[in-house]
Design an enzyme around this catalytic site. Structure first.
Site, PDB file in Angstrom:
ATOM      1  N   ALA A 239      16.126  19.191  27.278  1.00 28.29           N
ATOM      2  CA  ALA A 239      15.012  19.196  28.246  1.00 28.29           C
ATOM      3  C   ALA A 239      13.677  19.296  27.503  1.00 28.29           C
ATOM      4  O   ALA A 239      12.694  18.669  27.884  1.00 28.29           O
ATOM      5  CB  ALA A 239      15.164  20.353  29.219  1.00 28.29           C
TER       6      ALA A 239
ATOM      7  N   GLU B 270      13.193  15.621  25.052  1.00 25.48           N
ATOM      8  CA  GLU B 270      12.971  14.329  25.721  1.00 25.48           C
ATOM      9  C   GLU B 270      11.629  14.254  26.439  1.00 25.48           C
ATOM     10  O   GLU B 270      10.943  13.232  26.397  1.00 25.48           O
ATOM     11  CB  GLU B 270      14.083  14.092  26.759  1.00 25.48           C
ATOM     12  CG  GLU B 270      15.325  13.446  26.204  1.00 25.48           C
ATOM     13  CD  GLU B 270      15.109  11.972  25.903  1.00 25.48           C
ATOM     14  OE1 GLU B 270      15.295  11.617  24.724  1.00 25.48           O
ATOM     15  OE2 GLU B 270      14.743  11.197  26.808  1.00 25.48           O
TER      16      GLU B 270
ATOM     17  N   SER C 261       8.745  15.924  25.920  1.00 18.74           N
ATOM     18  CA  SER C 261       7.572  15.808  25.042  1.00 18.74           C
ATOM     19  C   SER C 261       7.573  14.466  24.326  1.00 18.74           C
ATOM     20  O   SER C 261       6.523  13.837  24.163  1.00 18.74           O
ATOM     21  CB  SER C 261       7.562  16.925  24.004  1.00 18.74           C
ATOM     22  OG  SER C 261       7.580  18.163  24.647  1.00 18.74           O
TER      23      SER C 261
ATOM     24  N   CYS D 255      10.340  24.417  35.709  1.00 21.27           N
ATOM     25  CA  CYS D 255      10.509  24.350  34.251  1.00 21.27           C
ATOM     26  C   CYS D 255      10.268  25.687  33.539  1.00 21.27           C
ATOM     27  O   CYS D 255       9.167  26.235  33.567  1.00 21.27           O
ATOM     28  CB  CYS D 255       9.558  23.302  33.675  1.00 21.27           C
ATOM     29  SG  CYS D 255       9.759  23.099  31.900  1.00 21.27           S
TER      30      CYS D 255
ATOM     31  N   GLU E 285       2.280  22.102  23.547  1.00 22.87           N
ATOM     32  CA  GLU E 285       2.704  21.038  22.632  1.00 22.87           C
ATOM     33  C   GLU E 285       1.939  19.741  22.928  1.00 22.87           C
ATOM     34  O   GLU E 285       1.453  19.064  22.007  1.00 22.87           O
ATOM     35  CB  GLU E 285       4.208  20.838  22.817  1.00 22.87           C
ATOM     36  CG  GLU E 285       4.851  20.008  21.739  1.00 22.87           C
ATOM     37  CD  GLU E 285       6.357  19.907  21.940  1.00 22.87           C
ATOM     38  OE1 GLU E 285       6.959  20.763  22.636  1.00 22.87           O
ATOM     39  OE2 GLU E 285       6.928  18.951  21.406  1.00 22.87           O
TER      40      GLU E 285
HETATM   41  C1  HEM Z   1       6.285  18.766  28.780  1.00 31.20           C
HETATM   42  C2  HEM Z   1       6.850  18.281  29.749  1.00 31.20           C
HETATM   43  C3  HEM Z   1       7.972  18.857  30.601  1.00 31.20           C
HETATM   44  C4  HEM Z   1       8.230  18.441  31.865  1.00 31.20           C
HETATM   45  C5  HEM Z   1       7.469  17.359  32.655  1.00 31.20           C
HETATM   46  C6  HEM Z   1       9.354  19.215  32.344  1.00 31.20           C
HETATM   47  C7  HEM Z   1       9.895  19.082  33.616  1.00 31.20           C
HETATM   48  C8  HEM Z   1      10.889  19.895  34.137  1.00 31.20           C
HETATM   49  C9  HEM Z   1      11.331  19.869  35.524  1.00 31.20           C
HETATM   50  C10 HEM Z   1      10.804  18.949  36.610  1.00 31.20           C
HETATM   51  C11 HEM Z   1      12.307  20.821  35.664  1.00 31.20           C
HETATM   52  C12 HEM Z   1      13.024  21.216  36.971  1.00 31.20           C
HETATM   53  C13 HEM Z   1      14.378  20.592  37.132  1.00 31.20           C
HETATM   54  C14 HEM Z   1      14.988  20.827  38.518  1.00 31.20           C
HETATM   55  O1  HEM Z   1      14.343  21.309  39.433  1.00 31.20           O
HETATM   56  O2  HEM Z   1      16.178  20.488  38.697  1.00 31.20           O
HETATM   57  C15 HEM Z   1      12.481  21.428  34.360  1.00 31.20           C
HETATM   58  C16 HEM Z   1      13.402  22.416  34.078  1.00 31.20           C
HETATM   59  C17 HEM Z   1      13.677  22.853  32.797  1.00 31.20           C
HETATM   60  N1  HEM Z   1      12.928  22.592  31.652  1.00 31.20           N
HETATM   61 FE1  HEM Z   1      11.289  21.425  31.543  1.00 31.20          FE
HETATM   62  N2  HEM Z   1       9.772  20.060  31.362  1.00 31.20           N
HETATM   63  C18 HEM Z   1       8.943  19.901  30.266  1.00 31.20           C
HETATM   64  C19 HEM Z   1       9.024  20.599  29.074  1.00 31.20           C
HETATM   65  C20 HEM Z   1      10.030  21.481  28.737  1.00 31.20           C
HETATM   66  C21 HEM Z   1      10.140  22.172  27.475  1.00 31.20           C
HETATM   67  C22 HEM Z   1       9.173  22.049  26.312  1.00 31.20           C
HETATM   68  C23 HEM Z   1      11.304  22.913  27.538  1.00 31.20           C
HETATM   69  C24 HEM Z   1      11.943  23.821  26.514  1.00 31.20           C
HETATM   70  C25 HEM Z   1      11.701  23.890  25.267  1.00 31.20           C
HETATM   71  C26 HEM Z   1      11.894  22.681  28.849  1.00 31.20           C
HETATM   72  C27 HEM Z   1      13.085  23.238  29.283  1.00 31.20           C
HETATM   73  C28 HEM Z   1      13.537  23.221  30.596  1.00 31.20           C
HETATM   74  C29 HEM Z   1      14.729  23.908  31.050  1.00 31.20           C
HETATM   75  C30 HEM Z   1      15.699  24.698  30.190  1.00 31.20           C
HETATM   76  C31 HEM Z   1      14.804  23.694  32.448  1.00 31.20           C
HETATM   77  C32 HEM Z   1      15.852  24.249  33.425  1.00 31.20           C
HETATM   78  C33 HEM Z   1      15.265  25.431  34.160  1.00 31.20           C
HETATM   79  C34 HEM Z   1      16.133  25.967  35.271  1.00 31.20           C
HETATM   80  O3  HEM Z   1      17.013  25.258  35.758  1.00 31.20           O
HETATM   81  O4  HEM Z   1      15.920  27.119  35.655  1.00 31.20           O
HETATM   82  N3  HEM Z   1      11.088  21.819  29.544  1.00 31.20           N
HETATM   83  N4  HEM Z   1      11.604  20.855  33.451  1.00 31.20           N
END
Ligand code: HEM
Length: 409
Positions: free
Chosen positions: A247, A250, A252, A358, A367
């Site tokens: 997550a 991809e 970033s 997120c 980042e």
């Molecule tokens: C920079 C752009 C990013 C975007 C646009 C983004 C977007 C999202 C979105 C939309 C979700 C919600 C998924 C859902 O509702 O089913 C999510 C969850 C998550 N993201 Fe990001 N993300 C970003 C960066 C990151 C980064 C840098 C990390 C970790 C290093 C990360 C780790 C996660 C994880 C582990 C979840 C699951 C959280 C949960 O289910 O409680 N994301 N992200």
């Protein structure tokens, strides 16, 4: 325009229109989203695997649906609206916490949330600045045209995530090779399977290494904490590290080049940033809204009826909360198609909404900011080497992006 509770646009054979729908322009949601959003709160579509699901497109409804306790992320539900080949089986088997419901989800998320607090992420700024500076050096060392994806964004995002997790520098190239295959459009299912197995073998080895010699990193803290205390199994821990890595990497990798190109197409906004670098955090959020690359990530099943504004998602049905549709809803944002880094509305859903919002968003924002600032500060003459229409889109992947972006300077 008239609006009905739900719509079922039909294709020629009488079945609902099929989804996913590709973007025709990398900087805007698919054209069909606006019509669906105006016509009805819910649209039924046919998804891969012979199933059907509802699309939620309005900003207020997306928030209502994702905040509902009846919105399940559990991929083991037969109606789970997976879009990728084999995605449901893999998620049902590995059970990453993005595909869990409370209370299991709450328990796992609590183990990770401390890694991404504002304070901890702020402490990572110098390391991220150093990484971005090194990767701009790498980009500039390449013969022009160089690839902003492969020669910069992918290198930044893999290095940052490896630093966070504690993947040793010696494994970085291997890690980059493997994630290029798992995220690559031209990879076969077999290649992806083999690459994932290699990745999990590396993470498995790291768990042993960190148990023996803990360092100041995420894997060490999870191994010496929850794993050592028996609060999580080793296989679940592997899945949770795997999803964090995927997550975080991809998103970033795809956002950095798209955001850079967007700014190059809006020199007035870039001038504002050059004049006042204090605008960068707001610009990053505006770019996240405009591009909404994680558009089709929130896949859910309604375990009970979910009431939206004028429509109901029936219990037992799968639905997808379209983040790009919500972030371009004129009910929520004035001139949603415009990049306006000074806009006052700050309620975009590019990071999702509700309990799965997120967990890495503080890191994601930082980042992006550092990667873009470093790029524009160091390469003021940066420009695309081919017309935007020729850029290959990564439409098949869960997170929208571009395969490559040739640039000159
Ligand atoms: C920079 C752009 C990013 C975007 C646009 C983004 C977007 C999202 C979105 C939309 C979700 C919600 C998924 C859902 O509702 O089913 C999510 C969850 C998550 N993201 Fe990001 N993300 C970003 C960066 C990151 C980064 C840098 C990390 C970790 C290093 C990360 C780790 C996660 C994880 C582990 C979840 C699951 C959280 C949960 O289910 O409680 N994301 N992200």
């Amino acid at each position: 325009m008239t609006s009905s509770p739900s719509a079922e646009p039909r294709s020629a054979d009488g079945r609902p229109a099929s989804f996913p729908i590709g973007r025709s322009c990398p900087f805007a949601p698919p054209d069909a989203y606006a019509a669906m959003r105006e016509e009805a709160p819910l649209t039924k579509v046919a998804i891969p695997g012979g199933k059907e699901a509802w699309l939620v497109t309005r900003h207020a409804d997306v928030r209502t649906a994702l905040a509902s306790p009846a919105a399940s992320s559990d991929a083991r539900h037969p109606a789970f609206p997976a879009l990728g080949d084999g995605e449901q089986a893999v998620a049902a088997d590995l059970r990453p916490f993005i595909r869990m419901d409370p209370p299991d989800h709450t328990r796992v998320r609590r183990m990770l949330v401390g890694e991404f607090t504002v304070k901890r992420v702020r402490a990572m700024r110098p390391a991220i600045e150093e990484i971005c500076a090194e990767q701009v050096d790498h980009l500039l060392s390449r013969p022009a045209p160089a690839d902003l994806v492969g020669d910069y964004a992918n290198r930044v995002s893999t290095t940052v995530i490896c630093r966070l997790l504690g993947v040793p520098t010696a494994d970085l190239e291997f890690f980059r090779r493997v994630t290029t295959i798992t995220g690559g459009r031209s990879s076969t299912a077999e290649q992806v399977g083999a690459a994932l197995a290699d990745l999990f073998a590396l993470l498995d080895r790291l768990i042993d290494d960190k148990a023996a010699d803990p360092q100041d990193d995420l894997i060490s803290r999870l191994v010496t904490g929850p794993l050592a205390r028996g609060e999580i199994t080793r296989s679940s821990l592997l899945s949770q590290i795997g999803i964090t890595l995927n997550a975080g990497h991809e998103t970033s990798r795809n956002m950095i080049p798209l955001a850079a190109l967007t700014l190059l197409r809006h020199p007035d906004q870039l001038d504002l940033l050059r004049a006042d670098p204090g605008l960068w955090p707001a610009a990053v959020d505006e770019l996240l809204r405009l591009l909404s690359v994680a558009d089709v990530i929130p896949l859910r099943v309604a375990t009970e009826d979910i009431e939206l504004d004028g429509a109901t998602i029936p219990a037992g049905d799968g639905f997808i909360a379209l983040l790009a549709a919500a972030d371009h809803d004129p009910r929520a944002f004035a001139d949603p198609g415009e990049l306006d880094i000074t806009r006052s509305e700050r309620h975009h859903v590019a990071f999702g909404y509700g309990v799965h919002q997120c967990v890495g968003q503080n890191l994601g924002r930082l980042e992006l900011e550092v990667a873009l600032r470093t790029l524009f500060d160091r390469v003021p003459t940066l420009r695309p080497a081919v017309p935007v229409e020729e850029l290959p889109l990564r439409s098949a992947s869960a997170i929208f992006g571009l395969e490559e972006v040739p640039v000159r300077w």
